[in-house]
Design an enzyme around this catalytic site. Structure first.
Site, PDB file in Angstrom:
ATOM      1  N   GLU A 450      15.595   4.353 -16.619  1.00 38.34           N
ATOM      2  CA  GLU A 450      16.351   3.638 -17.647  1.00 38.34           C
ATOM      3  C   GLU A 450      15.817   3.960 -19.041  1.00 38.34           C
ATOM      4  O   GLU A 450      16.034   3.401 -20.151  1.00 38.34           O
ATOM      5  CB  GLU A 450      16.289   2.222 -17.310  1.00 38.34           C
ATOM      6  CG  GLU A 450      15.396   1.410 -16.955  1.00 38.34           C
ATOM      7  CD  GLU A 450      15.708  -0.012 -16.494  1.00 38.34           C
ATOM      8  OE1 GLU A 450      16.755  -0.507 -17.025  1.00 38.34           O
ATOM      9  OE2 GLU A 450      14.973  -0.760 -16.101  1.00 38.34           O
ATOM     10  N   ASP A 474      19.713   0.357 -20.449  1.00 35.85           N
ATOM     11  CA  ASP A 474      18.906   0.752 -21.170  1.00 35.85           C
ATOM     12  C   ASP A 474      18.756   2.367 -21.585  1.00 35.85           C
ATOM     13  O   ASP A 474      18.269   2.374 -22.599  1.00 35.85           O
ATOM     14  CB  ASP A 474      17.761   0.492 -20.646  1.00 35.85           C
ATOM     15  CG  ASP A 474      17.370  -1.252 -20.639  1.00 35.85           C
ATOM     16  OD1 ASP A 474      17.452  -1.808 -22.006  1.00 35.85           O
ATOM     17  OD2 ASP A 474      17.155  -1.921 -19.709  1.00 35.85           O
TER      18      ASP A 474
HETATM   19  C1  PEP Z   1      20.299  -1.358 -17.058  1.00 36.97           C
HETATM   20  O1  PEP Z   1      19.539  -1.171 -18.012  1.00 36.97           O
HETATM   21  O2  PEP Z   1      21.229  -0.352 -16.972  1.00 36.97           O
HETATM   22  C2  PEP Z   1      20.112  -2.077 -16.209  1.00 36.97           C
HETATM   23  C3  PEP Z   1      21.049  -2.487 -15.167  1.00 36.97           C
HETATM   24  O3  PEP Z   1      19.025  -3.247 -16.326  1.00 36.97           O
HETATM   25  P1  PEP Z   1      19.458  -4.320 -17.289  1.00 36.97           P
HETATM   26  O4  PEP Z   1      20.969  -4.292 -17.762  1.00 36.97           O
HETATM   27  O5  PEP Z   1      19.210  -5.911 -16.621  1.00 36.97           O
HETATM   28  O6  PEP Z   1      18.283  -4.138 -18.302  1.00 36.97           O
HETATM   29 MG    MG Z   2      17.602  -2.310 -17.861  1.00 35.49          MG
END
Ligand code: PEP
Ligand code: MG
Length: 601
Positions: A450, A474
């Site tokens: 990410e 992210d």
């Molecule tokens: C992401 O970053 O795509 C993810 C699934 O984590 P979060 O949305 O919890 O940061």
């Molecule tokens: Mg994330």
């Protein structure tokens, strides 16, 4: 990618767009009926003289009996409308009413403290409710609301049945409230309720469970909608994505109405085959998993056709407790989630991802950072706080003795972080081994991709992990330097930006070169257009909010793997094209391959 540009475009004159939690899928449009439910009934206190005590005690007993009769008839009514777990919602209410200690404590207050029956009920119920509210178990915590619900009803009955908040709407409406109790929800005439929108509420609140069971679209957790609207305001409510538009313009209304009509047809089709394993039309397996947290009703995952949990956001435990949960509390939560799934289905527990927009109140006050998204977030925080990390790793390992638990590290940017995390893991394994505590020695460890840096070194990371999960939420923010929570730059947040697609491509190739499976657990996976493109790019699994699984499964099932691959090949040749052109092209192609996509138009 935004599926419904008309809903999220922005704020127009007099129009308000609000986002909350998608509690019950479906689209409705209608006038608001504002139903205020905040406080317990205003109860005036007066002294009960000795010669009036018997009379007051009789009032109490009568009110309890009347309440019991009312709740029984509500339960009967509910049983006629729905079946399954939700139909037993009032069992807890009845148990509490039948509990001699509850009535006994109220009577004691009247006789000893000489307070009137209403005050006695208020005091005793507040005590009960605070005991439930302090419990760690999310389900039991919710029961505090049941106590308040019963107390309100008893007090109303004591006051002569005057119902200060009676539902008085005469035409179909969307009920807006700060919060709804189950008895309020079920008491409302279903033929007049188009939907619910509330300030507060969670996935486990009974009103949400009921709305789902009754098939009434609902958005909860909207913050302040009950302060924002008035009875008679127009509302568009999208219970599938958790959005409402207050007083929409003509264009929004037209677009929404079109979507409502089309979604109806699709909803019926989604029922067919939703429990089958996810696969393309020519049988290429694409398991569809759920993104959850500790408050998600896990038993509901089966009914949407989830094939496991692809992302368990553990930080919500911290946010709910507003502190670090103990190792025991964590072990309990992770084990419960694991046990709730059919045998063999994976539960992918992501270690703590606090930071950015996710902070406990204490941490937010004591660790102010200028750029929290670029700061001491997630794995960085854990590596700097090894005791916290080790408590969580031990809890996850202990849960792994009960099912197919997988472990996932978020926000990894360097190979050193992965190695340091694995070192902690091995240390915890050794401790448990020595203590004779069972765990899965072969637990799978995955890395979330990410941060662009992780995608660029995916080959090295793949050598030291068992799977990848791409966090597009992210990945997009960090690749494009677009704050994912800043609505003023939302238009620049583009999943089909060629740079993002290149990074996904690199990740998939690196994973497959080392025979690692790769999933996508960011919101991109839940966009049916993007889901097809991701499958074509070689992504093996998709993980998303449970209520979106049937739709994505259906669309993926309409498309042949070879067609999805052709789409990905064409997109790879569009690197010079603007992101929205790439998306439009994909949408057109997917619509040709899966006409069901009409839903989105
Ligand atoms: C992401 O970053 O795509 C993810 C699934 O984590 P979060 O949305 O919890 O940061
Ligand atoms: Mg994330």
């Amino acid at each position: 990618m935004n599926n419904d540009p008309d809903i999220t475009r922005g704020v127009k004159d007099g129009m308000r767009i609000m986002t909350g939690l998608a509690a019950s899928r479906g689209f409705v449009t209608g006038p608001v009926f504002l139903f205020r439910t905040t406080a317990n009934e205003q109860v005036s206190e007066y002294r009960v003289e000795q010669d009036q005590v018997a009379h007051e005690l009789a009032r109490l007993s009568d009110a309890f009996a009347l309440t019991r009769t009312q709740i029984r008839s509500l339960a009967l009514e509910l049983g006629k409308r729905i079946s399954g777990d939700e139909a037993t919602i009032f069992d807890g209410h009845l148990m509490m009413l039948d509990d001699p200690a509850f009535l006994g404590s109220c009577k004691e207050k009247v006789s000893k403290n000489r307070v009137n029956a209403e005050v006695a009920v208020n005091v005793v119920s507040e005590k009960y409710s605070s005991i439930f509210a302090a419990m760690d178990d999310a389900y039991l915590k919710e029961r505090a609301k049941d106590v308040n619900d019963i107390a309100k009803r008893i007090i109303r009955n004591l006051l002569g049945g005057a119902d200060a908040h009676a539902f008085r709407a005469e035409r179909p409406c969307i009920v807006v409230a700060d919060e709804l109790t189950p008895s309020e929800t079920i008491s409302m005439p279903k033929n007049l309720i188009l939907g619910f929108a509330t300030d507060r509420g969670s996935n486990t609140s009974h009103a949400s469970l009921l709305a789902r069971a009754l098939g009434i679209p609902a958005v909860v957790g909207l913050g302040s909608i009950s302060e924002t609207v008035r009875t008679g305001d127009m509302l568009l409510l999208d219970g599938t994505r958790g959005k409402v538009i207050v007083n929409p313009g003509r264009a929004e209304r037209l677009a929404f109405e079109k979507m409502v009509a089309r979604s109806k047809t699709l909803e019926e089709k989604l029922e067919q085959g939703k429990l089958l394993p996810g696969a393309t039309s020519d049988g290429h397996a694409v398991p569809l998993l759920a993104n959850v947290d500790h408050s998600t009703p896990m038993t509901g995952l089966y009914s949407v056709g989830a094939e496991g949990v692809g992302l368990y956001r553990s930080e919500y435990l911290w946010l709910t407790f507003d502190r670090e949960p103990t190792e025991e509390e964590q072990t309990h939560a992770y084990t419960e989630a694991t046990r709730a799934l059919p045998e063999g289905q994976p539960v992918t527990i992501r270690v703590l991802d606090l930071g950015g927009d996710k902070m406990t109140k204490g941490a937010a006050a004591s660790h102010k950072e200028a750029n929290p998204f670029l700061g001491n977030r997630s794995i960085r925080f854990l590596l700097r706080n090894p005791e916290v990390f080790r408590r969580q790793l031990r809890a996850i390992l202990r849960a792994s003795a009960h099912g197919n638990v997988q472990l996932m590290y978020p926000m990894v940017a360097t190979i050193e972080e992965l190695r340091a995390a694995n070192l902690e893991l091995h240390g915890c394994m050794a401790e448990l081994r020595e203590a004779g505590i069972p765990f899965n020695e072969k637990i799978k460890r995955g890395v979330m991709i990410e941060i662009p840096a992780a995608a660029l070194i995916a080959d090295a990371l793949a050598k030291e992990s068992d799977f990848f999960s791409i966090g597009t939420n992210d990945l997009i923010q960090y690749t494009l330097a677009v704050d994912r929570v800043n609505e003023t730059v939302a238009r620049l947040y583009q999943p089909t930006h060629p740079s993002v697609l290149l990074l996904i491509d690199m990740t998939v190739k690196a994973a497959h070169a080392h025979a690692l499976p790769v999933s996508v657990c960011g919101e991109t996976a839940a966009d049916p257009v993007m889901a097809v493109l991701l499958v074509g790019m070689g992504v093996d699994e998709l993980s998303m909010s449970p209520n979106l699984i049937p739709l994505v499964k259906k669309i993926v099932g309409q498309v042949a793997f070879s067609d999805a691959r052709n789409l990905a090949d064409t997109v790879r040749c569009m690197l010079g094209a603007p992101a929205d052109k790439v998306y439009t092209y994909c949408r057109k192609q997917v619509m040709k391959l899966a006409p069901e996509l009409l839903y989105l138009q």
